[in-house]
Design a protein around this motif. Structure first.
Motif, PDB file in Angstrom:
ATOM      1  N   LEU A 136      -1.962   7.027  26.187  1.00  0.00           N
ATOM      2  CA  LEU A 136      -2.427   5.668  26.453  1.00  0.00           C
ATOM      3  C   LEU A 136      -1.332   4.866  27.160  1.00  0.00           C
ATOM      4  O   LEU A 136      -0.264   4.624  26.596  1.00  0.00           O
ATOM      5  CB  LEU A 136      -2.813   4.993  25.139  1.00  0.00           C
ATOM      6  CG  LEU A 136      -3.532   3.645  25.245  1.00  0.00           C
ATOM      7  CD1 LEU A 136      -4.800   3.776  26.082  1.00  0.00           C
ATOM      8  CD2 LEU A 136      -3.857   3.108  23.860  1.00  0.00           C
TER       9      LEU A 136
ATOM     10  N   VAL B 100      -7.928   9.151  23.941  1.00  0.00           N
ATOM     11  CA  VAL B 100      -7.003   9.134  25.082  1.00  0.00           C
ATOM     12  C   VAL B 100      -5.741   9.861  24.644  1.00  0.00           C
ATOM     13  O   VAL B 100      -5.169   9.554  23.591  1.00  0.00           O
ATOM     14  CB  VAL B 100      -6.652   7.697  25.521  1.00  0.00           C
ATOM     15  CG1 VAL B 100      -5.671   7.722  26.692  1.00  0.00           C
ATOM     16  CG2 VAL B 100      -7.913   6.932  25.899  1.00  0.00           C
TER      17      VAL B 100
ATOM     18  N   SER C 192     -14.790   1.651  28.422  1.00  0.00           N
ATOM     19  CA  SER C 192     -13.344   1.450  28.423  1.00  0.00           C
ATOM     20  C   SER C 192     -12.792   1.775  29.794  1.00  0.00           C
ATOM     21  O   SER C 192     -13.300   2.674  30.478  1.00  0.00           O
ATOM     22  CB  SER C 192     -12.680   2.338  27.361  1.00  0.00           C
ATOM     23  OG  SER C 192     -11.277   2.208  27.411  1.00  0.00           O
TER      24      SER C 192
ATOM     25  N   GLU D 122     -10.135   3.181  30.273  1.00  0.00           N
ATOM     26  CA  GLU D 122      -9.484   4.479  30.148  1.00  0.00           C
ATOM     27  C   GLU D 122     -10.123   5.207  28.967  1.00  0.00           C
ATOM     28  O   GLU D 122     -10.207   4.674  27.867  1.00  0.00           O
ATOM     29  CB  GLU D 122      -7.978   4.305  29.907  1.00  0.00           C
ATOM     30  CG  GLU D 122      -7.181   5.587  29.947  1.00  0.00           C
ATOM     31  CD  GLU D 122      -5.676   5.354  29.818  1.00  0.00           C
ATOM     32  OE1 GLU D 122      -4.936   6.350  29.769  1.00  0.00           O
ATOM     33  OE2 GLU D 122      -5.259   4.173  29.758  1.00  0.00           O
TER      34      GLU D 122
ATOM     35  N   ILE E  80      -0.686  -1.916  21.681  1.00  0.00           N
ATOM     36  CA  ILE E  80       0.238  -0.922  22.241  1.00  0.00           C
ATOM     37  C   ILE E  80       1.646  -1.490  22.125  1.00  0.00           C
ATOM     38  O   ILE E  80       1.897  -2.627  22.525  1.00  0.00           O
ATOM     39  CB  ILE E  80      -0.094  -0.614  23.710  1.00  0.00           C
ATOM     40  CG1 ILE E  80      -1.544  -0.106  23.821  1.00  0.00           C
ATOM     41  CG2 ILE E  80       0.874   0.421  24.275  1.00  0.00           C
ATOM     42  CD1 ILE E  80      -1.989   0.142  25.241  1.00  0.00           C
TER      43      ILE E  80
ATOM     44  N   SER F 133      -1.050   9.147  21.796  1.00  0.00           N
ATOM     45  CA  SER F 133      -2.460   9.511  21.756  1.00  0.00           C
ATOM     46  C   SER F 133      -3.204   8.625  20.768  1.00  0.00           C
ATOM     47  O   SER F 133      -2.626   8.086  19.822  1.00  0.00           O
ATOM     48  CB  SER F 133      -2.624  10.978  21.358  1.00  0.00           C
ATOM     49  OG  SER F 133      -2.117  11.199  20.049  1.00  0.00           O
TER      50      SER F 133
END
Length: 291
Positions: A65, A62, A45, A47, A91, A27
């Protein structure tokens, strides 16, 4: 006028935090706030986008993600123009496995020969933050740094050349994948070690010269036992060359009738080591008595 990235200081919004590092599937939540009157602000974005609001704070959020390479930006309509600030997102994914192996070789290694070890890191991201460390026991012996900019998980291989000697027999090599994600990332940096690879080193015999001098004095009538010891792997066979005979034994009894030149031979599958021993015949003992 559109201000992005490098001109973020000219856009009257502030991100908190200013960048994020998040595990794949984790998250994330980032606030975008402003201190000036405006006609709307929000998040663009692929997302978790946030519709425009007249509030002074809007949050990009989010819960899981999963989009590699996502580039969210906060925008604000200000002074009849719109400007944006990008949020750097990293990420990461830890490796599925880290393993070590030898390349094109099985079994014992021969002293002085060169061998290649390989470390395989499977399904890791981002690779530009990956370092593979090589260890022999507890000692760091080499590093591989990757510069690829791909953001999705990849498999990576690092290789190490070694030239073992007899002191390395039984040494344990292992490799470690390390993700260094900066101050925003996990601390200490994430690491994933391989199992240890224990190597066996075969080496040519070395005869113990301290126990076997090159000249052995022998007094007539007093036999002398000499010893030939040798270290080697595999364990060497010890024999004596006397005249044309070979006598397999570590010890040999010599007398005044023993030939002047003897040879101790230590032999294993790696090689043969020979030491020459010269027999020096001495005269008789003379004993003096005081009465």
């Amino acid at each position: 006028m559109c201000l992005t990235g490098t001109h973020a200081d000219e856009c009257p919004v502030q991100l908190n935090p200013q960048s994020v590092v998040v595990k794949y599937g984790g998250s994330v939540s980032v606030n975008c706030s402003t201190y000036v009157p405006h006609k709307g602000m929000g998040w663009e974005s692929s997302e978790g986008g946030v519709p425009m609001t007249r509030d002074s704070l809007t949050t990009w959020r989010v819960s899981e993600l999963r989009e590699w390479g996502i580039e969210p930006m906060c925008f604000i309509n200000y002074n009849k123009e719109q400007c944006t600030v990008n949020l750097p997102v990293t990420i990461y994914k830890t490796p599925d496995s880290v393993s070590i192996s030898t390349v094109n070789h099985n079994g014992p290694m021969m002293e002085g020969n060169q061998y290649e070890l390989q470390c395989d890191v499977l399904n890791v991201a981002p690779v530009q933050n990956l370092t593979v460390n090589w260890y022999k026991g507890k000692t760091l012996v080499d590093q591989t740094i990757f510069t690829d900019t791909i953001k999705t998980p990849v498999n990576k291989t690092s290789k190490l050349l070694i030239r073992p000697d007899r002191a390395d027999d039984g040494a344990q090599y292992w490799c470690e994948a390390k993700l260094e994600l900066g101050e925003e990332g996990p601390q200490p940096p994430l690491t994933a070690p391989s199992d240890a690879l224990s190597i066996t080193v075969y080496f040519k015999p070395i005869i113990n010269e301290t126990k076997l001098p090159s000249i052995v004095p022998v007094f007539r009538g007093y036999p002398v036992v000499i010893v030939c010891e040798a270290e080697g792997k595999p364990e060497p066979t010890i024999s004596w060359s006397v005249n044309t005979n070979n006598i397999v034994s570590e010890t040999l009894t010599i007398t005044e009738s023993t030939p002047e030149d003897l040879f101790c031979i230590a032999n294993n599958s790696v090689g043969i080591t020979t030491r020459r021993v010269k027999v020096s015949i001495q005269g008789n003992y003379v004993f003096l008595y005081n009465f």
